[in-house]
Design an enzyme around this catalytic site. Structure first.
Site, PDB file in Angstrom:
ATOM      1  N   HIS A 102       0.825  -1.208   0.000  1.00 46.17           N
ATOM      2  CA  HIS A 102       0.000   0.000   0.000  1.00 46.17           C
ATOM      3  C   HIS A 102       0.861   1.261   0.000  1.00 46.17           C
ATOM      4  CE1 HIS A 102       0.816  -1.408   4.082  1.00 46.17           C
ATOM      5  NE2 HIS A 102       0.836  -0.130   4.450  1.00 46.17           N
ATOM      6  N   GLY A 103       0.281   2.335  -0.502  1.00 44.39           N
ATOM      7  CA  GLY A 103       0.933   3.627  -0.484  1.00 44.39           C
ATOM      8  C   GLY A 103       2.034   3.818  -1.508  1.00 44.39           C
TER       9      GLY A 103
END
Length: 217
Positions: A102-103
């Site tokens: 994620h991110g």
């Protein structure tokens, strides 16, 4: 589409240490949904239906929190773990069996048309929060550590960490899961720069003292 769903689901179940059931994977994994939405968006994009492709991509983003431009090229069995906040740009290319946490941003640094986004080779791992920027290549089996900023090519099998991302001389983590961790001795570019400035001040001070001695003699 059913074939790809099964292939993606099988790959996720094999690679996720949580060992999810088929029901969990099919109904509750946004990374799988994002890839399937991208397949539709990319097909529309390649068919010249760019508006429809962007709309399909937008729907996928709203439902998954993962933004993949319909022009991006994605290989087989991409596993986007957790996924929220992932952004993949238009000219990005991703090989087979890649793992992205994620991110992550696969972004561009130039406003000029053409290749602007990274190429990620087979079996690479991009850690949580990592920023891979520009038309660089992350090699086969390479790893970009959590929160690293990669702006240069990463060789096959290498692990890079820090800002800018690089491999520490004697502490390159080789474990495949670099999604959340950095090496024990993280590079400190600010500290290194301060140390270099201190060395320069000492050198100038020594030269000044030698000049003063010569003048007095």
């Amino acid at each position: 589409m059913i074939g790809e769903l099964l292939e993606l689901g099988r790959s996720i179940r094999e690679r996720d240490p949580a060992r999810p059931s088929w029901g969990e994977v099919v109904f509750s994994y946004p990374g799988l949904h994002a890839v399937l939405w991208h397949r539709l968006a990319h097909a529309l994009w390649r068919a010249g239906l760019r508006g429809a492709g962007r709309f399909a991509s937008h729907l996928g983003r709203m439902l998954t929190g993962i933004e993949i431009h319909p022009g991006a090229r994605i290989g087989r069995r991409l596993f986007i773990d957790h996924g929220m906040g992932v952004v993949i740009g238009e000219t990005a290319e991703i090989g087979d069996d890649v793992l992205i946490y994620h991110g992550v941003t696969l972004g561009g640094l130039s406003l000029k048309p053409g290749k602007r986004h990274p190429t990620i080779r087979d079996k690479a791992v991009i850690g949580a929060g990592a920023q891979v920027l520009g038309p660089i290549t992350v090699g086969r089996g390479a790893r970009v550590g959590a929160n690293a900023v990669a702006v240069n090519d990463v060789p096959d099998g290498a692990t890079v960490v820090g800002i800018p991302a690089r491999c520490p001389p004697s502490d390159c983590p080789q474990e495949p899961n670099v999604g959340y961790g950095l090496s024990a001795s993280n590079p400190d570019p600010v500290g290194e720069r301060l140390a270099a400035l201190e060395m320069e001040v000492r050198r100038l001070r020594a030269e000044t003292e030698r000049s003063a001695l010569r003048e007095r003699s």
